[in-house]
Structures are given as C-alpha cells and as structure tokens.
Scaffold this active site. Structure first.
Site, PDB file in Angstrom:
ATOM      1  CB  CYS A 115      -1.639   6.789   1.460  1.00 59.95           C
ATOM      2  SG  CYS A 115      -2.849   5.859   2.392  1.00 59.95           S
ATOM      3  CD  GLU A 148      -1.955   2.133   1.665  1.00 59.65           C
ATOM      4  OE1 GLU A 148      -1.495   3.020   0.914  1.00 59.65           O
ATOM      5  OE2 GLU A 148      -2.230   2.315   2.852  1.00 59.65           O
TER       6      GLU A 148
HETATM    7  P1  NAD Z   1      10.517   6.810   3.583  1.00 55.68           P
HETATM    8  O1  NAD Z   1      10.272   6.453   2.166  1.00 55.68           O
HETATM    9  O2  NAD Z   1      11.917   6.846   4.066  1.00 55.68           O
HETATM   10  O3  NAD Z   1       9.746   5.828   4.573  1.00 55.68           O
HETATM   11  C1  NAD Z   1       8.400   5.498   4.404  1.00 55.68           C
HETATM   12  C2  NAD Z   1       8.095   4.372   5.395  1.00 55.68           C
HETATM   13  O4  NAD Z   1       8.846   3.219   5.022  1.00 55.68           O
HETATM   14  C3  NAD Z   1       8.533   4.664   6.836  1.00 55.68           C
HETATM   15  O5  NAD Z   1       7.557   4.130   7.705  1.00 55.68           O
HETATM   16  C4  NAD Z   1       9.869   3.937   6.993  1.00 55.68           C
HETATM   17  O6  NAD Z   1      10.098   3.487   8.314  1.00 55.68           O
HETATM   18  C5  NAD Z   1       9.683   2.759   6.084  1.00 55.68           C
HETATM   19  N1  NAD Z   1      10.919   2.283   5.459  1.00 55.68           N
HETATM   20  C6  NAD Z   1      11.853   3.037   4.838  1.00 55.68           C
HETATM   21  N2  NAD Z   1      12.838   2.246   4.352  1.00 55.68           N
HETATM   22  C7  NAD Z   1      12.504   0.974   4.673  1.00 55.68           C
HETATM   23  C8  NAD Z   1      13.111  -0.293   4.443  1.00 55.68           C
HETATM   24  N3  NAD Z   1      14.242  -0.416   3.727  1.00 55.68           N
HETATM   25  N4  NAD Z   1      12.501  -1.389   4.938  1.00 55.68           N
HETATM   26  C9  NAD Z   1      11.340  -1.305   5.620  1.00 55.68           C
HETATM   27  N5  NAD Z   1      10.720  -0.137   5.863  1.00 55.68           N
HETATM   28  C10 NAD Z   1      11.295   0.993   5.387  1.00 55.68           C
HETATM   29  O7  NAD Z   1       9.861   8.214   3.781  1.00 55.68           O
HETATM   30  P2  NAD Z   1       9.383   9.017   5.039  1.00 55.68           P
HETATM   31  O8  NAD Z   1      10.124  10.311   5.051  1.00 55.68           O
HETATM   32  O9  NAD Z   1       9.304   8.249   6.299  1.00 55.68           O
HETATM   33  O10 NAD Z   1       7.902   9.282   4.549  1.00 55.68           O
HETATM   34  C11 NAD Z   1       7.670  10.126   3.451  1.00 55.68           C
HETATM   35  C12 NAD Z   1       7.114   9.424   2.276  1.00 55.68           C
HETATM   36  O11 NAD Z   1       6.656   8.114   2.572  1.00 55.68           O
HETATM   37  C13 NAD Z   1       5.887  10.180   1.829  1.00 55.68           C
HETATM   38  O12 NAD Z   1       6.234  11.034   0.782  1.00 55.68           O
HETATM   39  C14 NAD Z   1       4.924   9.130   1.397  1.00 55.68           C
HETATM   40  O13 NAD Z   1       5.055   8.935   0.014  1.00 55.68           O
HETATM   41  C15 NAD Z   1       5.393   7.865   2.011  1.00 55.68           C
HETATM   42  N6  NAD Z   1       4.504   7.321   3.053  1.00 55.68           N
HETATM   43  C16 NAD Z   1       3.377   6.738   2.644  1.00 55.68           C
HETATM   44  C17 NAD Z   1       2.528   6.214   3.578  1.00 55.68           C
HETATM   45  C18 NAD Z   1       1.234   5.572   3.156  1.00 55.68           C
HETATM   46  O14 NAD Z   1       0.301   5.560   3.953  1.00 55.68           O
HETATM   47  N7  NAD Z   1       1.162   4.990   1.974  1.00 55.68           N
HETATM   48  C19 NAD Z   1       2.847   6.276   4.918  1.00 55.68           C
HETATM   49  C20 NAD Z   1       4.037   6.873   5.315  1.00 55.68           C
HETATM   50  C21 NAD Z   1       4.877   7.391   4.351  1.00 55.68           C
END
Ligand code: NAD
Length: 476
Positions: free
Chosen positions: A284, A250
């Site tokens: 999201c 998701e």
């Molecule tokens: P990010 O891309 O670094 O992380 C997004 C999420 O993924 C976080 O919860 C992080 O802990 C997890 N994550 C990151 N790298 C991972 C890995 N290698 N393995 C497992 N989990 C990992 O970005 P961020 O700064 O935390 O969030 C910003 C972006 O993330 C937003 O622009 C948005 O697109 C996306 N986001 C989407 C949702 C959603 O509900 N779909 C939720 C949170 C963040």
C-alpha cells in the site's frame, strides 16, 4: 514446501477443519499448484465465533495488564524462534521473497512486543475539583474487534491487528486472507503457545462479503479494523454505521516520489528501485509515481530502467531472487490492462511490460516513462511492479501533482537541501512521509493514511489507543 501446515479455523479454543464445510484451494503463486484446502465458515461457525469473542472479552479485559503483556511478549519471542519456518510458509503461499518474509516475521513480533509493553501504560487521569469532587477519566477496551487482514502482508498484518486489540484488552475475530491463510495461523499459534486463553482470539475464513456482513451485523462486535482497497473499506464502513462501530481503515495508496535535482541520483536509485519492486509492488505504501526534476529526469529514468531490467525474478524461496510472483492471477491481468492503456495515452515503456514465461503468476519489473495524467494507472492504484515516471519543473508543480489524487497514504521526497526537506514534508498530503528514506513502518510509529486512504492508525500508541474508549467518572 513439504511441511505446509494443515489448515483450520480456530474458534473458542477449538480447531475447525474442512469436514462438512465448503473449502477454498490455496495455491502457490510461484508454481500455480494447490497447496491445501481451507475450510470456510458458515453462519453457525460465525455465530460460535461471536459467542466466544463475547465471553473471551470478559476474560481478557479482566486479565491483569502484566499477564496480557507476558502473553504478547512470549508470543513475540516464539515467532522469532520460529522465524525460518514461518517465513517459508509465507513465501510459499504468498510469493514474496524469503528475504522479505523473514523481515515480516520480525515486524509481527515487534508489533506484539510493543503492544505488550503498551498494555502496561494505559493511563487515565484524575481531575481534582475545588469542592472535593473528583473526575476520573479511565480508558477501557472498546470490546470484541472484527479484523480483516489482506494477502499482501500475511504475517505482519494479522500481527498488527491482533497485537493492538489484545494489548488493549479486547477479544478478536480475525479473518485473514483466504489466499495466504497459514501465515496468520502461525501468528495465532505463537499466541496460543504463549498462553492466550481460549475464546480471546478466533480465526475464521470464508467468503469475505458473507463473513463481514455477518460479523458486522452483530452487536457483539464493537470495532472493525480493515486493510485493503478503498472500495471495500467504504462498503465496510457503511456496514459499521448501523451499529455505530468504531473503525480503523488502512486502504489503498498511490505514493508519489518527488526527486529534486540536487540529489546523488545513483544513491536514490539504490534505495527506491528495491523499494518499488518489494513484494512485486503489492504494497500500500509502494513508491509509484516518480516525479523527477527535469535536469536529472533522463539520467534517473535510464538508471531506474537498467536496475529494473537486471532484477532477479523467480521463486521467492530461491535466495538469489529479489522479486517473486504476484500473489494471484487477478493482479497479473490488471498489469496488462494498465500498461496497454498507458501506452495508448503516450507513455513510453522502457523495460518490462509482459508476463514472464513461468508456471506461476510472474510479471516483469516494468518502467513507464512520460506517463500522462490521463492514463488510468496515474489515477488508480496499480498494486504491482510498475514504476511511473514524469518530469517536473518547479517545487509547486511537484506538490500539485503529488497531492492531486484522493489517495493519501504515503509520500516520499529526495533532496539534499534541508530547507526543501522541511517545506516538502509540510506540503505533501499523506499519513506518512519519507524524506530521503523509503522506510516508513516501525512498531512504535503510527501507520495509516488520510483522505480516501482511510483513517485511524495501526502500530505505536495510536494503534492500541484505537482499541480503547474513554469513560469519565464524576464522583463527589
Ligand atoms: P479486493 O478489493 O477484492 O480485496 C482487497 C482485500 O479485501 C482482500 O484481502 C479481500 O479478501 C478483502 N475483501 C474484499 N471484499 C471484502 C468484504 N466484503 N469484506 C471483508 N473483506 C473483503 O481486491 P484484491 O484483488 O484482493 O486486491 C487488489 C486491490 O486491493 C489492490 O488494488 C489494492 O488497492 C487493494 N489492497 C490493498 C491492501 C493494502 O495494504 N492497503 C492490501 C491488499 C489489497
């Protein structure tokens, strides 16, 4: 909050604290102050979690569905009893208003209850052959699930992931967000207090990339569920390919909102403005690109701007506030960059656009009008309190703009015409479409996207189904 809980991991029925482990400081985004230290898993902790999940799977898959249902439904009732405490914990560590976290507790409880009921309806089928042979199709739990939940729904998302897996009879290794960890621990505590056996659900924290690489390299894990950005989702799917693990992803969204000129503008604004600024836009399915038919465009922008400018912003624990801080400083920095770029491409800022002078990570509700397609923010998910406005002339123009991005999670349309409602519902590319409503989630309906917003759904029968495999037994 005086009684912010002590933080620990939970593996094989034991709580693992900070002693001898690396730690992460959890910060209150409304004040910038450290709330507590969170232990981070090392390789030995993760191996222990995998061993426990393998044994927990044997226990749980053979637990009668009625008993699994009882645990899930009791956990739902406990969460509801504890709603005020859990909501306060979540607002303290994540920032969104207490009104929103109260709803989120009920979202998690609803998911647990639904999956508990669904656990009793995992039917197969029998095919009777003329020769007397029978083919029996059975549904079995896929196996131990690795689940990664993000920081924007710290109660609801772990609730969703745990409920589907546990309802199906799977064990779980859950990694909730390090930024808002205590909320997920409250969901786990409700399950443990409801009688979930040791080893069925482990909760670990860590360096996300280390944890996911370690867990997904193990043959114990048979399925991965992730909510987060598209970039990370693609990376995790590649890691899953090696072990042919099933995936539910998701990912990001960039929801279009098509507003036709036959609507009552005030009524639409009363619905979409609070929806836009819910969780400071860090949702999201947040309504983001507002395509408004030209005849009502100016009125719509003016009304949106006025409402956004009047929105009470501040600490989410204060009942008067309708928007809290952003969850972390990364989002604050991203807002500044998006707005500067959009203005340099000709967008007009009608309200907001700056960090609020406060200790935490606050950003003003912001409206950008006449945003050209060349602006970065029209192409990348802003994940913040930014509303983007652009006019359209014809139905086809609106559909073309709405569908132009690789994201396809949620889309919305507002019209008073039944015919347009039907046509636009069919034309919008998205996993979820809201017509004359901004409410898309329900425990009994699938929640998920298509295209680069991911695949598979959570909630509803589809969520539990995603944790099952089928086996055909042919017997003569
Ligand atoms: P990010 O891309 O670094 O992380 C997004 C999420 O993924 C976080 O919860 C992080 O802990 C997890 N994550 C990151 N790298 C991972 C890995 N290698 N393995 C497992 N989990 C990992 O970005 P961020 O700064 O935390 O969030 C910003 C972006 O993330 C937003 O622009 C948005 O697109 C996306 N986001 C989407 C949702 C959603 O509900 N779909 C939720 C949170 C963040």
């Amino acid at each position: 909050m005086d009684d912010y809980p002590a933080l620990a991991m939970h593996v094989d029925g034991e709580w693992l604290g900070t002693e001898g482990r690396r730690t992460h400081s959890v910060v209150n985004p409304a004040t910038g102050q450290v709330l507590a230290e969170l232990p981070l898993a090392d390789a030995a902790d993760l191996d222990r979690a995998l061993d426990a999940a393998a044994r927990g799977f044997t226990t749980w898959r053979h637990t009668p569905a009625e008993d699994r249902a009882r645990v899930l439904k009791t956990a739902a009732a406990l969460l509801r009893e504890r709603a005020e405490h859990v909501a306060t914990v979540a607002t303290t560590e994540q920032g969104k208003t207490i009104h929103e976290t109260r709803i989120e507790v009920h979202m998690a409880a609803g998911a647990l209850e639904w999956a508990g009921e669904e656990a009793r309806r995992l039917y197969g089928r029998v095919l009777v052959r003329p020769t007397g042979m029978r083919s029996i199709v059975v549904k079995e739990p896929v196996g131990p699930v690795a689940a990664f939940a993000p920081w924007n729904f710290p109660i609801g998302n772990p609730g969703r992931k745990l409920s589907a897996a546990l309802g199906a009879g799977c064990s779980v290794v859950l990694k909730p967000p390090e930024e808002a960890p205590a909320s997920a621990l409250e969901v786990l505590r409700a399950l443990l207090d409801a009688g979930l056996p040791p080893g069925v659900a482990q909760v670990v924290f860590g360096v996300p990339d280390e944890v996911s690489r370690h867990l997904l390299a193990s043959p114990v894990i048979r399925k991965m569920s992730f909510t987060g950005s598209t970039a990370v989702g693609k990376h995790l799917m590649k890691l899953c390919a090696d072990g042919m693990k099933r995936t539910t992803l998701e990912l990001g969204g960039h929801a279009p909102v098509v507003v036709f000129d036959d609507v009552d503008v005030d009524k639409v604004l009363d619905a979409v403005v609070p929806a836009k600024f819910r969780n400071a836009g860090q949702v999201c399915v947040s309504p983001t690109r507002f395509y408004v038919q030209r005849g009502i465009y100016d009125e719509f922008v003016e009304g949106f701007t006025r409402r956004a400018a009047q929105l009470p912003v501040g600490n989410g624990l204060d009942e008067a506030n309708r928007m809290g801080p952003m969850a972390n400083p990364r989002r604050v920095e991203a807002m500044g960059r998006f707005i500067e770029d959009a203005e340099s491409h000709g967008a007009k800022r009608t309200t907001g656009g700056d960090r609020l002078a406060a200790d935490g990570f606050f950003w003003e509700p912001t409206v950008l009008a006449d945003v050209p397609l060349s602006a970065r923010v029209m192409n990348e998910e802003p994940f913040g309190p930014l509303a983007l406005m652009a006019p359209f002339d014809t139905f086809d123009d609106a559909v073309q703009n709405a569908n132009r991005l690789p994201y396809a999670l949620a889309a919305y349309a507002y019209t008073d015409s039944a015919k347009r409602a039907m046509l636009i519902g069919d034309a919008l590319e998205a996993g979820m479409v809201g017509i004359n409503t901004e409410r898309l989630g329900a425990a009994d309906a699938p929640f998920g996207g298509v295209k680069e917003s991911g695949h598979g759904a959570e909630d509803g029968p589809e969520g539990v189904e995603a944790c099952l495999v089928t086996k055909a037994i042919h017997q003569s």
